[in-house]
Design an enzyme around this catalytic site. Structure first.
Site, PDB file in Angstrom:
ATOM      1  N   GLN A  46       0.831  -1.210   0.000  1.00  0.00           N
ATOM      2  CA  GLN A  46       0.000   0.000   0.000  1.00  0.00           C
ATOM      3  C   GLN A  46       0.867   1.263   0.000  1.00  0.00           C
ATOM      4  O   GLN A  46       0.561   2.234  -0.690  1.00  0.00           O
ATOM      5  CB  GLN A  46      -0.969  -0.004   1.188  1.00  0.00           C
ATOM      6  CG  GLN A  46      -2.033  -1.073   1.109  1.00  0.00           C
ATOM      7  CD  GLN A  46      -3.072  -0.826   0.028  1.00  0.00           C
ATOM      8  OE1 GLN A  46      -2.972   0.069  -0.804  1.00  0.00           O
ATOM      9  NE2 GLN A  46      -4.112  -1.655   0.019  1.00  0.00           N
ATOM     10  N   HIS A  49       2.217   1.798  -3.504  1.00  0.00           N
ATOM     11  CA  HIS A  49       1.192   2.349  -4.392  1.00  0.00           C
ATOM     12  C   HIS A  49       0.926   3.820  -4.087  1.00  0.00           C
ATOM     13  O   HIS A  49       0.916   4.661  -4.992  1.00  0.00           O
ATOM     14  CB  HIS A  49      -0.114   1.562  -4.294  1.00  0.00           C
ATOM     15  CG  HIS A  49      -1.190   2.178  -5.113  1.00  0.00           C
ATOM     16  ND1 HIS A  49      -1.316   1.967  -6.457  1.00  0.00           N
ATOM     17  CD2 HIS A  49      -2.173   3.057  -4.778  1.00  0.00           C
ATOM     18  CE1 HIS A  49      -2.332   2.671  -6.926  1.00  0.00           C
ATOM     19  NE2 HIS A  49      -2.867   3.342  -5.919  1.00  0.00           N
ATOM     20  N   GLU A  50       0.692   4.124  -2.842  1.00  0.00           N
ATOM     21  CA  GLU A  50       0.293   5.478  -2.440  1.00  0.00           C
ATOM     22  C   GLU A  50       1.382   6.521  -2.708  1.00  0.00           C
ATOM     23  O   GLU A  50       1.074   7.678  -2.959  1.00  0.00           O
ATOM     24  CB  GLU A  50      -0.078   5.500  -0.955  1.00  0.00           C
ATOM     25  CG  GLU A  50      -1.355   4.770  -0.621  1.00  0.00           C
ATOM     26  CD  GLU A  50      -2.583   5.635  -0.756  1.00  0.00           C
ATOM     27  OE1 GLU A  50      -2.633   6.711  -0.146  1.00  0.00           O
ATOM     28  OE2 GLU A  50      -3.505   5.223  -1.483  1.00  0.00           O
ATOM     29  N   SER A  51       2.646   6.118  -2.640  1.00  0.00           N
ATOM     30  CA  SER A  51       3.753   7.075  -2.761  1.00  0.00           C
ATOM     31  C   SER A  51       4.568   6.914  -4.043  1.00  0.00           C
ATOM     32  O   SER A  51       5.615   7.544  -4.172  1.00  0.00           O
ATOM     33  CB  SER A  51       4.692   6.924  -1.557  1.00  0.00           C
ATOM     34  OG  SER A  51       5.354   5.669  -1.617  1.00  0.00           O
ATOM     35  N   ARG A 170      -2.972  -2.399  -6.977  1.00  0.00           N
ATOM     36  CA  ARG A 170      -2.509  -2.491  -5.589  1.00  0.00           C
ATOM     37  C   ARG A 170      -2.268  -3.957  -5.221  1.00  0.00           C
ATOM     38  O   ARG A 170      -1.285  -4.282  -4.571  1.00  0.00           O
ATOM     39  CB  ARG A 170      -3.541  -1.890  -4.627  1.00  0.00           C
ATOM     40  CG  ARG A 170      -3.663  -0.383  -4.670  1.00  0.00           C
ATOM     41  CD  ARG A 170      -4.741   0.071  -3.680  1.00  0.00           C
ATOM     42  NE  ARG A 170      -5.093   1.452  -3.798  1.00  0.00           N
ATOM     43  CZ  ARG A 170      -4.685   2.425  -2.976  1.00  0.00           C
ATOM     44  NH1 ARG A 170      -3.879   2.151  -1.983  1.00  0.00           N
ATOM     45  NH2 ARG A 170      -5.095   3.669  -3.149  1.00  0.00           N
TER      46      ARG A 170
END
Length: 194
Positions: A46, A49-51, A170
């Site tokens: 996660q 993916h987020e960064s 993700r």
């Protein structure tokens, strides 16, 4: 539990990104020592993916912009913006306030939300806080459905209306991270759009 720097870098590289600084690894490892191996894999996937592989600590659409008016809630302070910051993109003033208080910082992050994007250690601490306070409770102590983590992080956008390619990506990151870390019993994709 912890993972080695080599495992950490391999997981990120397998997802198509360059390994981040040793500082990122050190903060990740020190903040997640109580996580099981599968929880580490879910969390790391996660974060990747987020960064975008730890390249960004601030939501790209709003980075450097002020007074854009997004993510305003009953806790918002005048002249402050509460767009996504950290390796899990923390949004909304109430979340900044809660994270700040739980981390023993009073209302510091509510007053100065930009610190989350400016300080690597704080970006990681806030991301771990979000995981433990907002994501973990949705899992009910079970780490067998990766989609539930996506739903807890970005469910309103990615987990309604059927199949979502972003949520599916993700999960693909999770599978690569789990392989790099040697997770034997991988979580299913279930819990988001399926």
């Amino acid at each position: 539990m912890g993972i080695t720097r080599r495992q950490f870098n391999q997981a990120i590289e397998d997802c198509g990104f360059s390994a981040p600084s040793s500082e990122v690894y050190e903060y990740f490892n020190s903040q997640t020592s109580s996580f099981s191996l599968n929880e580490l894999a879910m969390f790391l996937a996660q974060l990747i993916h987020e960064s975008a592989g730890f390249r960004y600590k601030e939501e790209i659409a709003y980075a450097g912009r002020r007074n854009h008016g997004q993510y305003r809630d009953h806790c918002s302070l005048p002249g402050k913006d509460y767009h996504g910051r950290g390796y899990i993109q923390l949004t909304w003033a109430a979340n900044y306030r809660d994270a700040s208080r739980d981390l023993g910082m009073g209302d510091e992050l509510l007053r100065n939300p930009e610190r989350v994007a400016n300080e690597t250690k704080l970006a990681m601490r806030v991301s771990v806080w979000y995981w433990t306070e907002r994501v973990r409770p949705q899992l009910g102590g079970r780490y067998d459905c990766f989609g539930k983590t996506t739903k807890a992080i970005n469910g309103a956008i990615e987990c309604s209306g059927g199949y979502n390619s972003v949520a599916a990506k993700r999960y693909q990151y999770y599978l690569k991270v789990a392989d790099a870390l040697g997770v034997q019993n991988k979580a299913s994709e279930r819990g988001c759009y399926n």
